[in-house]
Design an enzyme around this catalytic site. Structure first.
Site, short mmCIF file in Angstrom:
data_model
loop_
_atom_site.label_atom_id
_atom_site.label_comp_id
_atom_site.label_asym_id
_atom_site.label_seq_id
_atom_site.Cartn_x
_atom_site.Cartn_y
_atom_site.Cartn_z
N ASP A 121 -54.26 -50.63 52.82
CA ASP A 121 -54.28 -52.08 52.61
C ASP A 121 -55.34 -52.68 53.52
O ASP A 121 -55.62 -52.14 54.60
CB ASP A 121 -52.91 -52.69 52.94
CG ASP A 121 -51.84 -52.37 51.90
OD1 ASP A 121 -52.21 -52.11 50.74
OD2 ASP A 121 -50.67 -52.39 52.24
N ASP A 137 -52.85 -54.00 44.50
CA ASP A 137 -51.75 -54.97 44.59
C ASP A 137 -52.12 -56.26 43.85
O ASP A 137 -51.26 -56.88 43.21
CB ASP A 137 -51.44 -55.30 46.05
CG ASP A 137 -50.95 -54.09 46.83
OD1 ASP A 137 -50.41 -53.15 46.21
OD2 ASP A 137 -51.11 -54.10 48.07
#
Length: 171
Positions: A121, A137
């Site tokens: 991330d 995402d």
């Protein structure tokens, strides 16, 4: 049949291209941010921040890689079933696009989970301390939001009768 085959090819190609973009961004982040300070885009608001997420959204379900694998496989199977049953008309192109984007997001994160045991991330809204996320995402979130809008205001229930096997009613 030829038109349907074209839609399925577009679906597969879309997943491949979007997943490649997701994986490319993650590789850039690993190469340039891993072990370094965050890259500030807008001071106090948004930055690129390397993070390893071994869970799901907001870091829940840490270390449950098998669970995530099973969920991803179920999502893929359901989407392929829906895509195979949908008529090839232009009316369902928005739905096909949403399903493509959602599958690409699931595939991008699944690749990370299987190959590394965690998801990379890097997008961080510091202003609101929002959980760090990635391109995959974004795909899943935007695809799901647009899908909800389509089902609420664009499509009618009757348009999806082809998804359910016909049952013979007893007289």
């Amino acid at each position: 049949m030829k038109e349907k085959r074209g839609h399925m090819m577009g679906f597969a190609l879309g997943i491949l291209c979007l997943t490649a973009v997701d994986q490319w961004t993650k590789k850039l982040v690993v190469k340039n941010l891993m072990g370094n300070s965050p890259y500030v885009i807008w001071d106090g608001v948004f930055e690129l921040f390397y993070s390893e997420n071994r869970g799901a959204a907001f870091g829940i379900l840490q270390g449950r890689q098998t669970f995530f694998f099973v969920i991803a496989v179920c999502v893929f199977a359901a989407v392929v079933y829906v895509m195979a049953k949908l008529p090839a008309g232009r009316r369902f192109v928005p739905l096909e696009a949403c399903l493509t984007v959602i599958c690409a997001g699931a595939a991008g994160n699944l690749i990370d989970r299987v190959s590394q045991g965690y998801v990379v991330d890097f997008l961080y809204f510091k202003l609101i301390n929002f959980p760090i996320f990635n391109v995959a995402d974004c795909y899943v979130t935007v695809g799901t939001a647009v899908l909800a809008i389509l089902f609420l205001w664009y499509y009618k229930d009757e348009e999806f009768d082809m998804l359910y096997p016909k049952r013979k009613e007893k007289v």
